[in-house]
Scaffold this motif. Structure first.
Motif, PDB file in Angstrom:
ATOM      1  N   TYR A 148       0.799  -1.094  -0.007  1.00 32.90           N
ATOM      2  CA  TYR A 148       0.114   0.058  -0.068  1.00 32.90           C
ATOM      3  C   TYR A 148       0.973   1.177   0.046  1.00 32.90           C
ATOM      4  CZ  TYR A 148      -3.872  -3.065   1.443  1.00 32.90           C
ATOM      5  OH  TYR A 148      -4.559  -4.231   1.597  1.00 32.90           O
ATOM      6  N   THR A 149       0.410   2.432  -0.576  1.00 33.82           N
ATOM      7  CA  THR A 149       0.933   3.693  -0.430  1.00 33.82           C
ATOM      8  C   THR A 149      -0.129   4.566   0.145  1.00 33.82           C
ATOM      9  OG1 THR A 149       2.099   2.998  -2.389  1.00 33.82           O
ATOM     10  CG2 THR A 149       2.199   5.519  -1.902  1.00 33.82           C
ATOM     11  N   ILE A 150       0.511   5.125   1.366  1.00 33.89           N
ATOM     12  CA  ILE A 150      -0.112   5.999   2.147  1.00 33.89           C
ATOM     13  C   ILE A 150       0.366   7.411   1.978  1.00 33.89           C
ATOM     14  CG2 ILE A 150      -1.093   6.335   4.381  1.00 33.89           C
ATOM     15  CD1 ILE A 150       0.031   3.706   5.167  1.00 33.89           C
ATOM     16  N   THR A 151      -0.435   8.208   1.695  1.00 35.51           N
ATOM     17  CA  THR A 151      -0.131   9.946   1.642  1.00 35.51           C
ATOM     18  C   THR A 151      -0.870  10.626   2.440  1.00 35.51           C
ATOM     19  OG1 THR A 151       0.364   9.146  -0.763  1.00 35.51           O
ATOM     20  CG2 THR A 151       0.086  11.681  -0.245  1.00 35.51           C
ATOM     21  N   SER A 152      -0.223  11.716   3.234  1.00 31.19           N
ATOM     22  CA  SER A 152      -0.850  12.313   3.930  1.00 31.19           C
ATOM     23  C   SER A 152      -1.074  13.650   3.416  1.00 31.19           C
ATOM     24  CB  SER A 152      -0.053  12.750   5.474  1.00 31.19           C
ATOM     25  OG  SER A 152       0.841  13.551   5.022  1.00 31.19           O
ATOM     26  N   SER A 153      -2.006  14.451   3.997  1.00 30.60           N
ATOM     27  CA  SER A 153      -2.309  15.885   3.662  1.00 30.60           C
ATOM     28  C   SER A 153      -1.172  16.769   3.660  1.00 30.60           C
ATOM     29  CB  SER A 153      -3.329  16.339   4.227  1.00 30.60           C
ATOM     30  OG  SER A 153      -3.348  16.311   5.733  1.00 30.60           O
ATOM     31  N   LYS A 154      -0.113  16.588   4.551  1.00 27.06           N
ATOM     32  CA  LYS A 154       1.194  17.294   4.707  1.00 27.06           C
ATOM     33  C   LYS A 154       2.304  16.772   3.792  1.00 27.06           C
ATOM     34  CE  LYS A 154      -1.170  19.139   8.057  1.00 27.06           C
ATOM     35  NZ  LYS A 154      -1.806  20.392   7.796  1.00 27.06           N
ATOM     36  N   GLY A 155       1.938  15.883   2.919  1.00 22.76           N
ATOM     37  CA  GLY A 155       2.936  15.396   1.830  1.00 22.76           C
ATOM     38  C   GLY A 155       3.742  14.177   2.308  1.00 22.76           C
ATOM     39  N   ASP A 156       3.544  13.688   3.411  1.00 18.65           N
ATOM     40  CA  ASP A 156       4.384  12.432   4.008  1.00 18.65           C
ATOM     41  C   ASP A 156       3.720  11.294   3.338  1.00 18.65           C
ATOM     42  OD1 ASP A 156       5.387  13.607   6.673  1.00 18.65           O
ATOM     43  OD2 ASP A 156       3.228  14.030   6.558  1.00 18.65           O
ATOM     44  N   SER A 178      -3.180  18.375  12.489  1.00 18.49           N
ATOM     45  CA  SER A 178      -4.406  17.581  12.037  1.00 18.49           C
ATOM     46  C   SER A 178      -3.950  16.887  10.524  1.00 18.49           C
ATOM     47  CB  SER A 178      -5.505  18.522  11.743  1.00 18.49           C
ATOM     48  OG  SER A 178      -6.672  17.729  11.173  1.00 18.49           O
ATOM     49  N   TYR A 179      -4.321  15.786  10.407  1.00 16.35           N
ATOM     50  CA  TYR A 179      -3.869  15.117   9.057  1.00 16.35           C
ATOM     51  C   TYR A 179      -4.903  14.669   8.465  1.00 16.35           C
ATOM     52  CZ  TYR A 179       1.000  15.333  10.117  1.00 16.35           C
ATOM     53  OH  TYR A 179       2.511  15.468  10.349  1.00 16.35           O
ATOM     54  N   THR A 180      -5.140  14.498   7.100  1.00 14.43           N
ATOM     55  CA  THR A 180      -6.354  13.497   6.336  1.00 14.43           C
ATOM     56  C   THR A 180      -5.175  12.674   5.585  1.00 14.43           C
ATOM     57  OG1 THR A 180      -6.496  15.114   4.397  1.00 14.43           O
ATOM     58  CG2 THR A 180      -8.197  15.041   6.366  1.00 14.43           C
ATOM     59  N   PHE A 181      -5.778  11.354   5.181  1.00 12.17           N
ATOM     60  CA  PHE A 181      -4.898  10.408   4.297  1.00 12.17           C
ATOM     61  C   PHE A 181      -5.612   9.841   2.985  1.00 12.17           C
ATOM     62  CE2 PHE A 181      -3.665  10.296   8.746  1.00 12.17           C
ATOM     63  CZ  PHE A 181      -2.471  10.416   8.638  1.00 12.17           C
ATOM     64  N   THR A 182      -4.911   9.444   2.093  1.00  9.67           N
ATOM     65  CA  THR A 182      -5.219   8.717   0.772  1.00  9.67           C
ATOM     66  C   THR A 182      -4.673   7.472   0.971  1.00  9.67           C
ATOM     67  OG1 THR A 182      -4.171   9.855  -0.516  1.00  9.67           O
ATOM     68  CG2 THR A 182      -6.437  10.585  -0.445  1.00  9.67           C
ATOM     69  N   ILE A 183      -5.011   6.565   0.198  1.00  3.94           N
ATOM     70  CA  ILE A 183      -4.288   5.211   0.113  1.00  3.94           C
ATOM     71  C   ILE A 183      -4.303   4.777  -1.406  1.00  3.94           C
ATOM     72  CG2 ILE A 183      -6.002   3.888   1.292  1.00  3.94           C
ATOM     73  CD1 ILE A 183      -3.834   2.207   2.437  1.00  3.94           C
ATOM     74  N   THR A 184      -3.392   3.965  -1.919  1.00  2.63           N
ATOM     75  CA  THR A 184      -3.636   3.136  -3.104  1.00  2.63           C
ATOM     76  C   THR A 184      -3.041   1.781  -2.708  1.00  2.63           C
ATOM     77  OG1 THR A 184      -1.530   3.946  -3.967  1.00  2.63           O
ATOM     78  CG2 THR A 184      -3.294   5.102  -4.642  1.00  2.63           C
ATOM     79  N   ALA A 185      -3.484   0.742  -3.756  1.00  2.00           N
ATOM     80  CA  ALA A 185      -3.103  -0.470  -3.329  1.00  2.00           C
ATOM     81  C   ALA A 185      -2.194  -1.096  -4.758  1.00  2.00           C
ATOM     82  CB  ALA A 185      -4.159  -1.374  -3.058  1.00  2.00           C
ATOM     83  N   THR A 186      -1.090  -1.596  -4.507  1.00  5.40           N
ATOM     84  CA  THR A 186      -0.492  -1.902  -5.778  1.00  5.40           C
ATOM     85  C   THR A 186      -0.238  -3.694  -5.834  1.00  5.40           C
ATOM     86  OG1 THR A 186       0.944   0.108  -5.962  1.00  5.40           O
ATOM     87  CG2 THR A 186       1.774  -1.694  -7.304  1.00  5.40           C
ATOM     88  N   ASN A 187      -0.573  -4.129  -7.002  1.00  5.81           N
ATOM     89  CA  ASN A 187      -0.186  -5.604  -7.198  1.00  5.81           C
ATOM     90  C   ASN A 187       0.809  -5.830  -8.317  1.00  5.81           C
ATOM     91  OD1 ASN A 187      -1.588  -5.363  -9.737  1.00  5.81           O
ATOM     92  ND2 ASN A 187      -3.411  -6.700  -8.920  1.00  5.81           N
ATOM     93  N   VAL A 188       1.050  -7.034  -8.930  1.00  6.49           N
ATOM     94  CA  VAL A 188       2.131  -7.026  -9.894  1.00  6.49           C
ATOM     95  C   VAL A 188       1.806  -6.534 -11.405  1.00  6.49           C
ATOM     96  CG1 VAL A 188       0.839  -9.185 -10.919  1.00  6.49           C
ATOM     97  CG2 VAL A 188       3.419  -8.995 -11.061  1.00  6.49           C
ATOM     98  N   ASP A 189       0.522  -6.133 -11.509  1.00  9.59           N
ATOM     99  CA  ASP A 189       0.016  -5.467 -12.792  1.00  9.59           C
ATOM    100  C   ASP A 189      -0.136  -3.960 -12.634  1.00  9.59           C
ATOM    101  OD1 ASP A 189      -0.255  -7.678 -14.195  1.00  9.59           O
ATOM    102  OD2 ASP A 189      -1.873  -8.346 -12.834  1.00  9.59           O
ATOM    103  N   THR A 191      -1.253  -0.176 -10.193  1.00  6.96           N
ATOM    104  CA  THR A 191      -1.728   0.544  -9.050  1.00  6.96           C
ATOM    105  C   THR A 191      -3.208   0.788  -9.178  1.00  6.96           C
ATOM    106  OG1 THR A 191       0.510   1.352  -8.505  1.00  6.96           O
ATOM    107  CG2 THR A 191      -1.414   2.418  -7.419  1.00  6.96           C
ATOM    108  N   SER A 192      -4.067   0.656  -7.781  1.00 10.01           N
ATOM    109  CA  SER A 192      -5.465   1.059  -7.847  1.00 10.01           C
ATOM    110  C   SER A 192      -5.626   2.586  -8.103  1.00 10.01           C
ATOM    111  CB  SER A 192      -5.969   0.524  -6.527  1.00 10.01           C
ATOM    112  OG  SER A 192      -5.598   1.277  -5.460  1.00 10.01           O
ATOM    113  N   PRO A 193      -6.818   2.847  -8.224  1.00 10.36           N
ATOM    114  CA  PRO A 193      -7.328   4.502  -8.250  1.00 10.36           C
ATOM    115  C   PRO A 193      -6.870   4.808  -6.511  1.00 10.36           C
ATOM    116  CG  PRO A 193      -9.027   3.186  -9.066  1.00 10.36           C
ATOM    117  CD  PRO A 193      -8.151   1.919  -8.678  1.00 10.36           C
ATOM    118  N   VAL A 194      -6.881   5.992  -6.576  1.00  9.77           N
ATOM    119  CA  VAL A 194      -6.554   6.683  -5.112  1.00  9.77           C
ATOM    120  C   VAL A 194      -8.069   6.631  -4.513  1.00  9.77           C
ATOM    121  CG1 VAL A 194      -5.931   8.660  -3.869  1.00  9.77           C
ATOM    122  CG2 VAL A 194      -4.857   8.156  -6.251  1.00  9.77           C
ATOM    123  N   SER A 195      -7.903   6.343  -3.148  1.00  9.77           N
ATOM    124  CA  SER A 195      -9.256   6.221  -2.257  1.00  9.77           C
ATOM    125  C   SER A 195      -9.484   7.486  -2.076  1.00  9.77           C
ATOM    126  CB  SER A 195      -8.808   5.804  -0.872  1.00  9.77           C
ATOM    127  OG  SER A 195      -7.996   6.453  -0.078  1.00  9.77           O
TER     128      SER A 195
END
Length: 202
Positions: A148-156, A178-189, A191-195
């Motif tokens: 998974y790739t997690i991205t925070s609203s502050k750029g982490d 205060s933070y918000t987050f988005t996440i994507t999932a990656t497999n062998v083929d 990466t998913s759309p961003v949550s």
């Protein structure tokens, strides 16, 4: 002396029979390959597992009397192995096989992971947060989530290899922020759309 000759002859016949009997080389119904996430190099897994730097792909033997499934979400892999008459056992990933090899075609679905759904986000310490997912985004059982790739609203940004869990953690955050987050999932083929963006957490 006569008994000794009979024993020697029997042993010789047994050795000859063992040498001439063909090895069983029936292709496996499924093979697992490991794809290096950095180089894209693919290898057959002998243990059914892959390294953390690799993504798993599960391939199914395509029946010789059926048409190969077609479409943008199907991939095929040619595996060359020994023929049944050979005493040597091996499997190789190749685009084409030599005459002395047996050719087997394997297929799998190559659908990308579905968009992850974040159901809950919570602070786990002064500098880390935990995200809970609604379900496993591996819509394709032939290609489990590699990371998974997690991205925070502050750029982490953090890559998390805990793909067997539905809870992922991001650390190194700033306290009283205060933070918000988005996440994507990656497999062998790929990466998913961003949550969708999570609810805020401090």
């Amino acid at each position: 002396s006569g008994v000794l000759k009979v024993v020697i002859a029997t042993c010789a016949l047994s050795l000859m029979a063992a040498h001439l009997s063909p090895a069983t080389a029936a292709p496996a119904a499924q093979i697992i390959s490991c794809v290096d996430l950095a180089t894209g190099k693919e290898r057959i897994s002998k243990t059914g597992t892959c390294r953390t730097t690799e993504a798993i792909a599960k391939w199914h033997l395509a029946p010789t009397d059926s048409a190969l499934a077609s479409g943008s979400t199907t991939k095929s892999l040619t595996i060359c192995s020994n023929k049944e008459s050979s005493p040597v056992t091996y499997q190789r990933i190749r685009t084409s096989c030599y005459k002395h090899m047996q050719t087997n075609l394997y297929t799998r679905s190559s659908a990308l992971p579905s968009k992850p759904v974040i159901t809950q986000v919570s602070s786990t310490s002064y500098e880390s947060a935990s995200l809970a997912l609604a379900r496993d985004p591996a819509a394709n059982l032939d290609a489990p989530i590699a990371y998974y790739t997690i991205t925070s609203s502050k750029g982490d940004v953090k890559k998390d290899n805990s793909w067997r869990e539905l809870t992922v953690t991001i650390s190194g955050l700033r306290s009283s922020t205060s933070y918000t987050f988005t996440i994507t999932a990656t497999n062998v083929d790929g990466t998913s759309p961003v949550s969708a963006t999570s609810l805020p957490v401090t």
